[in-house]
Design a protein around this motif. Structure first.
Motif, PDB file in Angstrom:
ATOM      1  N   LYS A   6       0.832  -1.206   0.000  1.00  0.00           N
ATOM      2  CA  LYS A   6       0.000   0.000   0.000  1.00  0.00           C
ATOM      3  C   LYS A   6       0.867   1.258   0.000  1.00  0.00           C
ATOM      4  O   LYS A   6       0.582   2.242  -0.681  1.00  0.00           O
ATOM      5  CB  LYS A   6      -0.913  -0.002   1.220  1.00  0.00           C
ATOM      6  CG  LYS A   6      -2.047  -1.013   1.124  1.00  0.00           C
ATOM      7  CD  LYS A   6      -2.946  -0.921   2.342  1.00  0.00           C
ATOM      8  CE  LYS A   6      -4.121  -1.893   2.226  1.00  0.00           C
ATOM      9  NZ  LYS A   6      -5.014  -1.821   3.404  1.00  0.00           N
ATOM     10  N   ASN A   7       1.956   1.229   0.782  1.00  0.00           N
ATOM     11  CA  ASN A   7       2.854   2.383   0.836  1.00  0.00           C
ATOM     12  C   ASN A   7       3.512   2.630  -0.522  1.00  0.00           C
ATOM     13  O   ASN A   7       3.685   3.770  -0.961  1.00  0.00           O
ATOM     14  CB  ASN A   7       3.916   2.175   1.914  1.00  0.00           C
ATOM     15  CG  ASN A   7       3.334   2.273   3.323  1.00  0.00           C
ATOM     16  OD1 ASN A   7       2.284   2.890   3.502  1.00  0.00           O
ATOM     17  ND2 ASN A   7       4.001   1.659   4.292  1.00  0.00           N
ATOM     18  N   LYS A  10       1.013   4.212  -2.787  1.00  0.00           N
ATOM     19  CA  LYS A  10       0.820   5.623  -2.432  1.00  0.00           C
ATOM     20  C   LYS A  10       1.965   6.479  -2.961  1.00  0.00           C
ATOM     21  O   LYS A  10       1.756   7.537  -3.548  1.00  0.00           O
ATOM     22  CB  LYS A  10       0.715   5.769  -0.913  1.00  0.00           C
ATOM     23  CG  LYS A  10      -0.600   5.290  -0.343  1.00  0.00           C
ATOM     24  CD  LYS A  10      -0.614   5.506   1.178  1.00  0.00           C
ATOM     25  CE  LYS A  10      -1.939   5.039   1.770  1.00  0.00           C
ATOM     26  NZ  LYS A  10      -1.971   5.226   3.241  1.00  0.00           N
ATOM     27  N   ILE A  14       1.736   9.393  -5.773  1.00  0.00           N
ATOM     28  CA  ILE A  14       2.194  10.759  -5.478  1.00  0.00           C
ATOM     29  C   ILE A  14       3.223  11.208  -6.504  1.00  0.00           C
ATOM     30  O   ILE A  14       3.168  12.319  -7.034  1.00  0.00           O
ATOM     31  CB  ILE A  14       2.767  10.832  -4.055  1.00  0.00           C
ATOM     32  CG1 ILE A  14       1.633  10.642  -3.029  1.00  0.00           C
ATOM     33  CG2 ILE A  14       3.475  12.171  -3.833  1.00  0.00           C
ATOM     34  CD1 ILE A  14       2.135  10.517  -1.594  1.00  0.00           C
TER      35      ILE A  14
END
Length: 233
Positions: A6-7, A10, A14
């Protein structure tokens, strides 16, 4: 492991969004596709120049420009109000310094008639009164005595009484056009023809029985002398 994925997602999202934003705000000289190029590459046309697109090499083919030999200064649309229907526009002769102003003011006193059609004098004076009441009476007063409501309120002073002034229709028009002392120019509020109408009204209403100013009288006398001499010849 799931948390780590998930990180990563993300961070990737970004970075991708940042890349898009930076590219959209970056240099645009070589933009691959331009919508509405007239807005993207604004062109300030000179009214008489040959019209060309700033973003291409071919000449502008707008029919209205073609009919006007390529010039962008087009004739007024039929039925529109002409800006200078009286044909007395002389703003190109505005004084550029005090000496030119004073010389022009002195010369204006020799003008005892307006360039407007004398057959329309009654209507011109009637319109001049309306314009005077709307534009000038706040200071000069409806009676031309310099006691308009602004003066009576104490907010302003020093407005002369027309009866005490040595003026002609030419000098009144000159002051309306160029201003004088504390009075600014009214060229932005009144078109050339209407400034003559106001000047005609001032002379008719407040200086009807006034003798011609010395400069005007001298000009009239010189003209009369010349005509007499030519007649004798």
């Amino acid at each position: 492991m799931l948390k780590m994925k998930k990180n990563v997602l993300k961070i990737t999202a970004i970075l991708g969004l940042t890349t898009v934003l930076l590219n959209s705000c970056g240099p645009n000289e070589n933009a691959p596709l331009v919508y509405f190029p007239d807005m993207y590459f604004p062109v300030a046309y000179d009214p008489l120049m040959k019209a060309q697109d700033a973003y291409s090499d071919h000449e502008n083919e707008i029919p209205a420009f073609v009919r006007n030999n390529g010039a962008t200064g087009l004739s007024p649309v039929e039925g529109s109000v002409a800006q200078n229907k009286d044909g007395v526009f002389e703003e190109g002769k505005l004084p550029k310094n005090p000496d030119e102003y004073n010389a022009g003011y002195d010369a204006s006193k020799a003008i005892s008639t307006s360039p407007l059609n004398p057959a329309n004098a009654a209507k011109d004076i009637e319109r001049g009164k309306i314009l005077f009441d709307h534009t000038c009476s706040a200071c000069h007063g409806t009676g031309g005595d310099g006691q308009g409501p602004i003066v009576q309120s104490g907010a302003y002073s020093g407005v002369p009484n027309y009866a005490d002034r040595e003026i002609t229709v030419g000098s009144v028009h000159y002051v309306l056009t160029n201003g004088r002392n504390a009075m600014g120019s009214y060229a932005g509020q009144l078109n050339p023809g209407d400034r003559w109408r106001v000047a005609m009204y001032v002379m008719s209403a407040f200086k009807k029985n006034a003798a011609p100013a010395p400069a005007a009288a001298a000009a009239v006398a010189a003209t009369a002398t010349t005509e007499t001499t030519e007649t004798k010849k």
